[in-house]
Scaffold this motif. Sequence first.
Motif, PDB file in Angstrom:
ATOM      1  N   ARG A 195       0.826  -1.211   0.000  1.00  0.00           N
ATOM      2  CA  ARG A 195       0.000   0.000   0.000  1.00  0.00           C
ATOM      3  C   ARG A 195       0.855   1.254   0.000  1.00  0.00           C
ATOM      4  O   ARG A 195       0.539   2.241  -0.670  1.00  0.00           O
ATOM      5  N   ARG A 216      -4.012  10.947   1.854  1.00  0.00           N
ATOM      6  CA  ARG A 216      -4.821   9.740   1.797  1.00  0.00           C
ATOM      7  C   ARG A 216      -4.519   8.895   3.036  1.00  0.00           C
ATOM      8  O   ARG A 216      -3.367   8.771   3.441  1.00  0.00           O
ATOM      9  N   THR A 218      -5.019   5.107   4.801  1.00  0.00           N
ATOM     10  CA  THR A 218      -5.375   3.721   4.576  1.00  0.00           C
ATOM     11  C   THR A 218      -5.119   2.933   5.853  1.00  0.00           C
ATOM     12  O   THR A 218      -4.143   3.185   6.559  1.00  0.00           O
TER      13      THR A 218
END
Length: 233
Positions: A195, A216, A218
């Motif tokens: 990722r 972002r 995650t």
Amino acid sequence: MARDLRVSVRSVQRWRQMWDEGGPRALRSQGQASLPRLSEKQLAQLEAELANGPAAHGWEDQRWTLSRVKTVIGDGHRRIGFLGDSQVVYSGAERFRGYWAAHEAAGLQPDERYIRRGLTDVAAARQAALALLSGPDAPTALFCTNNRMTHGAIRAVHTMGGPVGLAGFDDFELSDVLGLPLTIVSYDADEIGRRAARMLLDRIDSRGTGEPWTARRTVVPTRIIRYGTAGAS
């Protein structure tokens, strides 16, 4: 040092060279590289949100710790030691906050006598755990912020020979055959790498589009593994 500060080895080498050439003055801050993009009002809002802590916004690190320590308390432990790494490491600091919050949620006051922070390796964690376990009113369980702390705690428990509950982060080989009461938060390290690489490549690709890059978040799934028995003696 690079690992504790979460910077590259090259950065540490550059700082060392600056120290050698100019002494402490060479490492003084030169000020901001650019003007802040946030207004005074936005900065005030940001400070208020940061003061709420990561758990208020669903940040998993502190929530995992909160859950694990609550489990240990639920197993009957009231004297829980804490073995943590450098205070400047973000994850370590948040795990300490989770440890403290779990005690408060259970109506318990954390005992400073059972807290050891700033531990850098397995040997330091072992010595700290030995000191805790050999003292008066020794803790019946130890919470470890990473697998180095857990390794040190396991060595100390083996030396002392008494039943001590262990809880921490990062699974490791042979943890299932130790015969110790051990609770671990485990995750897929390979998936974290995938990722992170994907996000980096996406950011590199976005430079040619002219579109602004947005942050972002995650979350990699975790699982709780319990080895042996964890009840207080």
